[in-house]
Design an enzyme around this catalytic site. Structure first.
Site, mmCIF file in Angstrom:
data_model
loop_
_atom_site.group_PDB
_atom_site.id
_atom_site.type_symbol
_atom_site.label_atom_id
_atom_site.label_comp_id
_atom_site.label_asym_id
_atom_site.label_seq_id
_atom_site.Cartn_x
_atom_site.Cartn_y
_atom_site.Cartn_z
ATOM 1 N N ASP A 12 0.831 -1.203 0.000
ATOM 2 C CA ASP A 12 0.000 0.000 0.000
ATOM 3 C C ASP A 12 0.866 1.254 0.000
ATOM 4 O O ASP A 12 2.049 1.213 0.326
ATOM 5 C CB ASP A 12 -0.893 0.003 1.250
ATOM 6 C CG ASP A 12 -0.078 -0.116 2.537
ATOM 7 O OD1 ASP A 12 0.875 -0.932 2.555
ATOM 8 O OD2 ASP A 12 -0.367 0.599 3.499
ATOM 9 N N GLU A 13 0.263 2.351 -0.344
ATOM 10 C CA GLU A 13 0.827 3.698 -0.161
ATOM 11 C C GLU A 13 2.292 3.800 -0.550
ATOM 12 O O GLU A 13 3.173 4.046 0.281
ATOM 13 C CB GLU A 13 0.690 4.133 1.304
ATOM 14 C CG GLU A 13 -0.736 4.270 1.758
ATOM 15 C CD GLU A 13 -0.817 4.727 3.208
ATOM 16 O OE1 GLU A 13 -1.858 5.291 3.562
ATOM 17 O OE2 GLU A 13 0.146 4.535 3.962
ATOM 18 N N VAL A 14 2.564 3.632 -1.811
ATOM 19 C CA VAL A 14 3.949 3.679 -2.274
ATOM 20 C C VAL A 14 4.257 5.059 -2.856
ATOM 21 O O VAL A 14 3.516 5.564 -3.691
ATOM 22 C CB VAL A 14 4.173 2.568 -3.317
ATOM 23 C CG1 VAL A 14 5.497 2.755 -4.010
ATOM 24 C CG2 VAL A 14 4.081 1.210 -2.639
ATOM 25 N N GLU B 8 -5.046 -0.854 -3.693
ATOM 26 C CA GLU B 8 -4.433 -0.024 -4.723
ATOM 27 C C GLU B 8 -3.591 -0.839 -5.696
ATOM 28 O O GLU B 8 -3.352 -0.416 -6.814
ATOM 29 C CB GLU B 8 -3.614 1.095 -4.087
ATOM 30 C CG GLU B 8 -2.476 0.612 -3.232
ATOM 31 C CD GLU B 8 -2.098 1.665 -2.182
ATOM 32 O OE1 GLU B 8 -2.866 1.809 -1.223
ATOM 33 O OE2 GLU B 8 -1.079 2.312 -2.347
#
Lengths: 463, 463
Positions: B287-289, B339
Site C-alpha cells: 500500500d501507499e507507495v 491499490e
C-alpha cells in the site's frame, strides 16, 4: 543521590505526604532499577565523567511561611518556588513561601532527574526561580457517565504531575445527577443512572482532601437553567412544562424562573453545596439554553408581561442574576459560561477563563497533542485592561463520549499542553517545537502509571 | 438453570476449553450475584411468572464431525450451528458440524441469557439456525507502538465475543519491526523501538494458539515495498538509495526491486513466515507507495530501460508480482491492498475484502458507533459476479495514534458494528436502529472485562 529529601522547616501533613509520595516516585517509577543508595561493592562509572561534580546527598526543603492557614488551596494561593542544585559541598535546596510552592518545586525537581544507562539518576546543576503565568489552571471533567472515584483520584495525580491546580467538576447534566445531596437526596435517587452511579458525601470529601494534598482546588458546577432534565426526575416542578396549542405536552424544558419553589430549592441546594465544597468559587453553568419550551408556555408569557421582561434572553438573565445574587449572599464567587456574558447578562469588567480552544473531546484523529499549544489566552479582540482580566483557563473533558475506560487516555497528554501554556510565560515555545517535550512528559506520566494516548503519532518511551 | 453445559459427543481440547471459558463467564460475569443452582431454602419467585416453563437443566452440545483435522481454523471453516431452547422436558441442544460452529453457538447462547432483578438468569424458548454471511470477518491491528501480548490476548477474547474470525496482524511498519525473525534476527534487533518491544517466537505461537482456541485465524502482514524504513536499519541494501543531482543523499526509499539480494532476502523471510504462521493466507501489504526516491535513482532508471518497464507503477507491479509468485510457490494465498488492484497490478477476478469504511482510527468525536453500520460490502459499482467475489471485510485499527493504553477503548464497540454487518444477512438493520443493540452488546463486553468507549454518547449499563 545518597539521601534524598530532608525537611528542615516545620512540616505540615501536606508536605510530609508530598515528600513520601515523591520519594516513592523516584524509587519506584523514575528508573526501573534505580539504586537509590550506591552499594559498597558496586562500581560508579559516572565518577569518570568530566561533568560529574558530586552526589546530591540532600535536598533541603525550606518552607518559609509554614502553614498559617487551614491547608486548603484557594484562588489566591502562591505557587512560586526557588530550586538550587549546586556542586557537592554547597547546599541544595528547594524553598517557597507556601506548601503549594514546595509542591510545584518538587514536581520540577523530579522532572529534572534523568536516568542513564549506568542505572544512576542524574541531575544537572541549575538555579530556578519559577511561578505560574496564570492563577487558575484547570481541567473540567464531566462525570455524567459516572467515573469511579479511584479513576478521579488517579486523575488528580495526573493534574499534579502537570502543575494544574483546579478540578472543575461538572457533576450534573441532563442525563444524570451524580451528587447525593443531604438536603434533596431524591435528586440522585431518581436522577442518577443507577443508585451506584453517584458520589456520596464521603466520596466528595475524599476527592477534596486528595486534591488539596496536591494543591488542587475542587470547583463544583451545578449547571442550570438548562441541562437539568435529570433534576426534573425528582422535582418536575423545578422545570418549565412545555405546551403545544396551549396544552401541556408532558415534556419539560428549562428551569421555571416564574416559580418561587425554584428559588427556594436553589437556595437550599447551593447553601449545602457551598458548605460541602470549601472552595470559595462556585460554577453556576448557564450554558446552551434553548428557549422553545419557555416560548410555548403561557405562564412564562404572562410572567414576562407582568414583570416587563421583553425577551427570553432577558428572562434567562433574570433567573441567572438571582442565582448569582444568591451565591454572593453565600459569600462565594460565581463563575458562569461565556455566553452569559455575550448575552449581556453580566457587566463587563469580570474576570475571564479561557477554555474554548482546549476542548479535549475535539479529538479528530488523535496524535495531534501539539495543536493545543497554538492556543494563547490573550488572543482575542480586547484592550490591555480586558486582557488583564484573563485569570487562567481550563482544558475541558466533556463527557458525552467519555467513560471510565477511555477518559484517562483521552485527557492525557492533551491536557498537558494546556497546562504548560497556562504555567509558562507567553510565547515560550511554538507548537512546532513542543512535540519532543510533550513526548518526554508523556513517558514520565506513563512511568507513573498514567495511561496516555500517543502525543504525536508513532514513537516510544525508553524504559 | 441447574446444570449448565454437558458434552454429549467426543470432545476436543478446543471444545473442552470453550465450555470451561463460557461457564466461567456465565458464573462470574453475566450476572454479578447469579445463583447458578437454586438453593433449597431460597424462594423462586420466577415460578409464578406465567411465562415460566421450567428450568434449563442441561444444554447438550452435539459436535457432528468431531475434529477430523488438526484443530486450526482456516479460510474454509464452517461456522454454522443450530440452537434449540425448548420447554423443560424436551431436549435443549446446540449442534454443529464443526467445533467452530459450536464456538459461535455458545456465544449466541450466552447472549440469549439475561439476568433479572430476581437474580435469576433467564432464556426464552427459541430455535436458531445461524451461519455467517461472509467467510472472512476480521480486524486489522497495527502493533507498531508495541501492544503487550496480554493486551492482544484480551483483544482475541473480544474478537470471539463478536464472532470475528480473523486477526490480521500488521506486524511491521516504517517505525518498527516487531517480529523476531529466526532467519534475520537483526531485523528486530535494529529495527524495533526497543529490544523489549518485540514479539518472540513464543509470543507468536501463544497468540496463534489462543486465537485458534477461539476459532480465529492469524494472518500476518509483512508489508513491502513501502513502509519498510525499519527493515533498512539492519539491511540498508534492501532499500533503494535516494539521490539528489545524481549524488546519494544518505536517505533510503522503497525496497530496491533491481537487486537480487532483495528477492533472496524476501524468499528466505517469507519461507520462515509461512512456517511460523500456519494460516494458508499471507498479507503482502503493497500500500501507499511513494515513487520520489525511485525517480531520483539512476540505477532504477537504468534497470527500467533494460527491462523495458515504462512507469514506476509498472515497476512496483514487477516487484509485487515476484513476491506474489514467491508466495504461490510457498503454497499460500496472498492478499494485497486494493491499490495494487486499482493500479492494475493484479487481474480482475480476485477475491476482495472490504475495509475502507471501517477504519477505526477515523474517530471524529467518538460516540458514533452506529455510523459503521452504514457500510454495506456490496455497495460498489460492479456486476453480480464481481460482488460475489467479496469474501468479507476487516475493521482496521491503524496504529499511528494507538498504543497499549487506548487500543481497547478505541476498537470497541466500533469493531462490533463491522462484525455484525459481516455476519448478518444484508440489510438486516439500518444504522438508525442499531444503537440500542450496540449499547446492549457494549455492556455485555464491559461485564466480560473489555473496556469500551461509549457507543452512542450518554448512557449506562445496568449492573
Amino acid at each position: 543521590m545518597r539521601h534524598i529529601l530532608e525537611v528542615l522547616s516545620e512540616g505540615s501533613d501536606i508536605l510530609t505526604n508530598a515528600l513520601d509520595r515523591y520519594l516513592n516516585i523516584i524509587v519506584n517509577q523514575t528508573l526501573p532499577k534505580t539504586r537509590v543508595k550506591p552499594q559498597e561493592n558496586v562500581s560508579e562509572p559516572w565518577k569518570t565523567n568530566k561533568n560529574f561534580v558530586g552526589y546530591l546527598d540532600t535536598l533541603d526543603i525550606i518552607l518559609m511561611e509554614p502553614c498559617k492557614h487551614r491547608e486548603l488551596p484557594d484562588a489566591l494561593m502562591t505557587e512560586q518556588y526557588v530550586l538550587n542544585i549546586t556542586s557537592e559541598h554547597a547546599v541544595n535546596k528547594l524553598s517557597a513561601q507556601t506548601v503549594w510552592g514546595i509542591l510545584r518545586g518538587l514536581e520540577t525537581f523530579l522532572q529534572l532527574l534523568y536516568p542513564t544507562a549506568d542505572e544512576a539518576l542524574h541531575i544537572n546543576c541549575t538555579s530556578i526561580f519559577d511561578y505560574p503565568r496564570y492563577q487558575h489552571r484547570g481541567v473540567l471533567v464531566d462525570t455524567r457517565h459516572y467515573i469511579p472515584v479511584s479513576k478521579l483520584l488517579k486523575m488528580l495525580d495526573a493534574l499534579s504531575y502537570n502543575k494544574l491546580n483546579v478540578f472543575h467538576w461538572h457533576i450534573t447534566d441532563d442525563q444524570s445527577f451524580l451528587y447525593i445531596s443531604k438536603t434533596y437526596p431524591e435528586l440522585s435517587q431518581q436522577g442518577a443512572y443507577l443508585l451506584t452511579y453517584v458520589y456520596t458525601q464521603q466520596d466528595v470529601a475524599q476527592i477534596i482532601n486528595y486534591a488539596a494534598a496536591r494543591g488542587i482546588r475542587v470547583i463544583a458546577e451545578f449547571d442550570t437553567s438548562g441541562h437539568t432534565r435529570s433534576w426534573g426526575e425528582a422535582f418536575p416542578e423545578l422545570l418549565s412544562p412545555c405546551y403545544r396549542n396551549n396544552v401541556p405536552t408532558g415534556q419539560y424544558g428549562l428551569v421555571d424562573p416564574t416559580n418561587n419553589f425554584t428559588y427556594e430549592f436553589m437556595e437550599n441546594l447551593l447553601t449545602e453545596v457551598v458548605d460541602v465544597f470549601p472552595d470559595n468559587v462556585l460554577h453556576l453553568g448557564a450554558d446552551e439554553v434553548e428557549f422553545e419550551c419557555w416560548q410555548s408556555n403561557p405562564g412564562i408569557t404572562a410572567f414576562m408581561q407582568t414583570y416587563n421582561i421583553s425577551s427570553y434572553v432577558k428572562l434567562k438573565s433574570y433567573y441567572i442574576q438571582k442565582i448569582i445574587d444568591m451565591s454572593d449572599k453565600l459569600n462565594v464567587t460565581s463563575i458562569v459560561w461565556e455566553e452569559v456574558f455575550t448575552n449581556g447578562v453580566t457587566n463587563s469588567g469580570f474576570q475571564t477563563l479561557l477554555s474554548s480552544c482546549w476542548y479535549l473531546d475535539n479529538l479528530s484523529g488523535g496524535g495531534d497533542g501539539t495543536k493545543y499549544y497554538d492556543c494563547e489566552p490573550t488572543d482575542f479582540n480586547g484592550n490591555d485592561e480586558q486582557k488583564k482580566l484573563v485569570i487562567g483557563g481550563e482544558a475541558c473533558m466533556w463527557g458525552e463520549v467519555v467513560n471510565e475506560y477511555n477518559i484517562e487516555s483521552r485527557m492525557w497528554p492533551t491536557a498537558s499542553a494546556a497546562a504548560e501554556k497556562l504555567w509558562s510565560v507567553k510565547g515560550v515555545d511554538p507548537s512546532s517545537q513542543a512535540g519532543h517535550r510533550l513526548e518526554e512528559h508523556t513517558c514520565r506520566m506513563n512511568k507513573r502509571g498514567i495511561g496516555t494516548q500517543p502525543p504525536n503519532g508513532p514513537g516510544f518511551c525508553e524504559l
